[in-house]
Design a protein around this motif. Structure first.
Motif, PDB file in Angstrom:
ATOM      1  N   ALA A 242      45.718  32.354  42.326  1.00 12.05           N
ATOM      2  CA  ALA A 242      45.134  33.770  42.196  1.00 12.05           C
ATOM      3  C   ALA A 242      46.069  34.602  41.422  1.00 12.05           C
TER       4      ALA A 242
ATOM      5  N   THR B 157      41.532  41.091  38.792  1.00 17.46           N
ATOM      6  CA  THR B 157      41.969  39.875  39.569  1.00 17.46           C
ATOM      7  C   THR B 157      41.367  38.601  38.761  1.00 17.46           C
TER       8      THR B 157
ATOM      9  N   TYR C 109      40.837  34.034  39.649  1.00 20.34           N
ATOM     10  CA  TYR C 109      40.994  33.284  40.802  1.00 20.34           C
ATOM     11  C   TYR C 109      40.799  31.776  40.186  1.00 20.34           C
TER      12      TYR C 109
ATOM     13  N   LYS D 130      37.628  30.059  44.692  1.00 22.20           N
ATOM     14  CA  LYS D 130      36.823  31.355  44.269  1.00 22.20           C
ATOM     15  C   LYS D 130      35.777  31.530  45.531  1.00 22.20           C
TER      16      LYS D 130
ATOM     17  N   THR E 266      40.949  36.060  48.637  1.00 21.67           N
ATOM     18  CA  THR E 266      41.021  37.194  48.070  1.00 21.67           C
ATOM     19  C   THR E 266      42.466  37.536  48.136  1.00 21.67           C
TER      20      THR E 266
END
Length: 129
Positions: free
Chosen positions: A49, A58, A60, A65, A69
């Motif tokens: 990420a 952001t 990922y 995904k 986070t």
């Protein structure tokens, strides 16, 4: 010179959660990408990420995904990776990295390790089945 120090790794059962943290020091540019990578035994280092040092962009890897986070706290100079619904396949040494330029377009996010100039020492994450 930029320095990165990761923490938060450990042993967790499948389905559990861990939160990794990366403390960053040194001069950072707004367009730097702050990335998390991982490397399992016998495998190449892979992108997990990334988040821009300035802004909310952001990106990922498909494999994480919806489960992981990435977040940033500029006041504390930290980059965190919240990992939920962990799987045994997530077992790896996790690295924080920066020094790659990213202007915010998702498809232009730097995802190759060689694009990043600065790396932390890594933290081990082990997920048991």
């Amino acid at each position: 010179q930029v320095q990165l120090v990761e923490s938060g790794g450990g042993l967790v059962q499948a389905g559990g959660s861990l939160r990794l943290s990366c403390v960053v020091s040194g001069r950072l540019f707004n367009n730097y990408a702050m990335g998390w990578f991982r490397q399992a035994p016998g495998k190449e280092r892979e992108f997990v990420a990334a988040i821009r040092w300035s802004g909310s962009n952001t990106y990922y890897a498909d494999s994480v995904k919806g489960r992981f986070t990435i977040s940033r706290d500029n006041a504390k100079n930290t980059i965190d990776l919240q990992m939920n619904s962990l799987k045994p396949d997530d077992t790896a040494v996790y690295y924080c990295a920066t020094g790659a330029l990213w202007y915010g377009i998702a498809l232009a996010c730097p995802t190759r390790p060689r694009q990043y100039a600065y790396w932390g020492q890594g933290t081990q994450v082990t997920v048991s089945s």
